[in-house]
Design a protein around this motif. Structure first.
Motif, PDB file in Angstrom:
ATOM      1  N   ALA A 164      46.570  32.296  39.427  1.00 50.13           N
ATOM      2  CA  ALA A 164      46.401  32.530  40.864  1.00 50.13           C
ATOM      3  C   ALA A 164      47.385  33.553  41.404  1.00 50.13           C
ATOM      4  CB  ALA A 164      46.574  31.215  41.611  1.00 50.13           C
ATOM      5  N   ILE A 181      37.364  39.103  34.119  1.00 52.68           N
ATOM      6  CA  ILE A 181      36.637  40.357  33.909  1.00 52.68           C
ATOM      7  C   ILE A 181      36.726  40.772  32.434  1.00 52.68           C
ATOM      8  CG2 ILE A 181      36.644  42.840  34.424  1.00 52.68           C
ATOM      9  CD1 ILE A 181      35.586  41.386  36.761  1.00 52.68           C
ATOM     10  N   ASN A 192      45.783  45.199  37.861  1.00 49.61           N
ATOM     11  CA  ASN A 192      45.330  45.645  39.174  1.00 49.61           C
ATOM     12  C   ASN A 192      46.115  44.885  40.248  1.00 49.61           C
ATOM     13  OD1 ASN A 192      43.865  46.229  41.505  1.00 49.61           O
ATOM     14  ND2 ASN A 192      42.011  46.547  40.306  1.00 49.61           N
ATOM     15  N   ARG A 243      44.374  42.217  42.682  1.00 47.52           N
ATOM     16  CA  ARG A 243      43.610  41.063  42.210  1.00 47.52           C
ATOM     17  C   ARG A 243      44.489  40.116  41.390  1.00 47.52           C
ATOM     18  NH1 ARG A 243      40.890  41.535  45.674  1.00 47.52           N
ATOM     19  NH2 ARG A 243      38.652  41.771  45.871  1.00 47.52           N
ATOM     20  N   LEU A 279      49.350  37.210  41.935  1.00 50.90           N
ATOM     21  CA  LEU A 279      49.143  38.666  41.919  1.00 50.90           C
ATOM     22  C   LEU A 279      50.176  39.276  40.972  1.00 50.90           C
ATOM     23  CD1 LEU A 279      48.653  39.506  45.705  1.00 50.90           C
ATOM     24  CD2 LEU A 279      46.944  39.689  43.910  1.00 50.90           C
ATOM     25  N   TRP A 309      41.560  36.496  37.855  1.00 47.78           N
ATOM     26  CA  TRP A 309      40.368  37.312  38.120  1.00 47.78           C
ATOM     27  C   TRP A 309      40.261  38.427  37.091  1.00 47.78           C
ATOM     28  CZ3 TRP A 309      39.179  42.367  39.331  1.00 47.78           C
ATOM     29  CH2 TRP A 309      37.961  42.604  39.966  1.00 47.78           C
TER      30      TRP A 309
END
Lengths: 276, 246
Positions: free
Chosen positions: B157, B126, B115, B118, B159, B122
């Motif tokens: 951390a 999930i 994604n 995010r 992206l 993260w």
């Protein structure tokens, strides 16, 4: 984490400004109070918080009435654009090639229309007794929507479109979680919210522009009843301080401050939505 | 030999105007690698998705059975064959809890698995959340998974756009194995990678699946890769001229 922390100041500024404008709109008087010649041209220190106009009427009431005129139409226009932009993004994720083409064509056709002429036609169609900014705000939103949908669809395509949805489905996410959370909330949010905020700002500026023309020509405004004042009235009265050397600089300052506040709200909302 | 993880038999999938897949069967066993090969348009990705219960073609499934013997004898395609869109949606919902937990999927392009809005950490958190048993510390587990695929802890951390192609592929692999699935489906994981990186990603995938005792269904275009690593090979025939499947 750093991005998330950055979001809060922007969100706080936007929220405070929206609350201030919302309070102003909600408490706006239906009519301005009777003139009090003793307060004519009173400055902010003589009649807090903003002083008075050339007839001694508080500028606070002007600001509140102006907020009332723009608040609801601007919000409706912003939400309408956001809703349609979300639709454009979701269509791209669902793989509707024909829908994407339709949005692109609509975007090009609508983009070629002279926007102000369309708005003036809408203004002339509204019955004189029902004058309101709302029809023009909706028309403005409909004119801006195809562009917003196109941009949201581009974002969705950069995301991977249907392949992104497939991957999330393979991870076991439900349809509502995929489209509502992963696509809209996490990825379309920045562009959708920014588009909505921009349209809200544009509708406010549209109202000011139309009302200013009416004030200059001494005609009733298209956007509000005669009993209400627009922020354009502040600008016009303030303008006289420049050309006629009338002591109304504080009126001009208030008008410009209100315009700046709207711009700050729009930029802050966009920045808060953009920060991850 | 232990129970197979997935058994697909007689799979046939129909598009509105043509048959996309005809009578395909495959078996994936724990700690073994099954390769699904075939030319472009043969329906490899379609077969892989069907083996997870994802059928997104209408009218869709016209024949076949899908079983996860390690979970039970149930034929998941029962009642779906010939049932059209509504039956396929029911299957999608019924198998949802298996995807991301029992079976995980690493799509063709890493960018599709990640994604962009995010951070990798993260997204890993999930995926870890889909495990049957939650770990004591999600943060420690994220760092451990990143180390396992050869990524530094600071990648948590980052992206996806801040990672190179190889790093993104490793991150996608980390997400695929994070729920500790028993079956990993990797859809051409070497796509877009140079030959050196391609080999290292495949080696890593095999190593990780061995460590987690998972079975691997590998979709690949590269015959050399398949010859080198696959325990079993399923070959899909080319579609008739002028027809291209998903």
């Amino acid at each position: 984490m750093k991005g998330r922390l950055l979001r809060w100041p922007y969100a706080a500024v936007a929220l405070l400004a929206i609350l201030a404008l919302g309070w102003a709109a909600a408490t706006a008087p239906v009519h301005l109070p009777a003139p009090e010649v003793d307060f004519a041209y009173a400055g902010p220190l003589e009649l807090p918080p903003f002083g008075a106009d050339h007839r001694g009427r508080p500028l606070l009431d002007y600001a509140r009435q102006g907020a009332w005129v723009v608040a609801l139409p601007a919000m409706v226009a912003g939400l309408l654009v956001m809703f349609m932009a979300v639709g454009g993004g979701l269509l791209a994720c669902l793989g509707g090639g024909w829908a994407r083409s339709a949005v692109q064509i609509a975007s090009e056709v609508v983009g070629s229309l002279p926007r102000m002429v369309v708005i003036l036609v809408v203004a002339l169609l509204v019955p004189r007794d029902d004058r309101s900014l709302l029809p023009m705000a909706i028309a403005w939103a409909l004119l801006a929507a195809p562009g917003a949908m196109d941009e949201a669809a581009s974002v969705a395509e950069r995301l991977g479109g249907t392949r992104f949805v497939e991957a999330l489905r393979a991870h076991g996410f439900s349809a509502s979680r995929i489209f509502g959370w992963h696509v809209v909330a996490l990825n379309l949010r920045p562009v959708v919210v920014r588009q909505g905020a921009e349209v809200m700002m544009q509708v406010v500026f549209l109202e000011i522009a139309l009302s200013y023309l009416s004030v200059v020509e001494d005609q009733p405004s298209f956007t509000h009843p005669d009993s209400m004042m627009s922020w354009a009235d502040l600008l016009y009265q303030g303008y006289r301080s420049i050309v006629l050397d009338v002591p109304t600089t504080h009126v001009l300052a208030l008008g410009l401050a209100l315009i700046s506040l709207v711009a700050v709200v729009s930029l802050s909302i966009g920045a808060a939505a953009r920060a991850r | 030999m232990s129970e197979p993880l997935v058994v697909v038999e007689g799979l046939s999938i129909q598009a509105p105007t043509r048959l996309l897949i005809r009578d395909v069967g495959l078996i994936v066993r724990p700690r073994r690698i099954t390769a699904l090969v075939g030319p472009s348009g043969a329906g490899k990705s379609l077969t892989a998705r069907a083996s997870m219960g994802v059928l997104d073609v209408i009218p869709g499934l016209v024949a076949g059975s899908l079983r996860y013997p390690a979970l039970g004898p149930q034929d998941w395609f029962q009642g779906v064959v010939g049932g059209g869109e509504r039956a396929q949606r029911r299957l999608l919902e019924a198998t949802r809890s298996l995807r991301g937990a029992y079976v995980s999927y690493s799509p063709q392009a890493a960018s599709s698995a990640l994604n962009p809005g995010r951070t990798i950490g993260w997204q890993l958190a999930i995926a870890i959340g889909r495990r049957v048993e939650a770990p004591a510390s999600v943060g420690a587990e994220v760092r451990s998974l990143l180390a396992e695929v050869g990524l530094p802890a600071r990648a948590a951390a980052a992206l996806p756009a801040e990672l190179s192609g190889g790093m993104a592929q490793r991150a996608a692999l980390a997400i695929a194995i994070a729920p500790k699935p028993r079956l990993v489906i990797a859809d051409e994981p070497e796509t877009g990678l140079d030959p050196v990186l391609r080999r290292s990603v495949i080696e890593l995938m095999i190593q990780v699946c061995q460590v987690h005792q998972a079975g691997l269904l590998l979709i690949s275009h590269h015959q050399s890769t398949v010859d080198r690593i696959a325990d079993d090979v399923v070959v899909l025939p080319a579609p008739p001229a002028g027809e291209v499947a998903a």
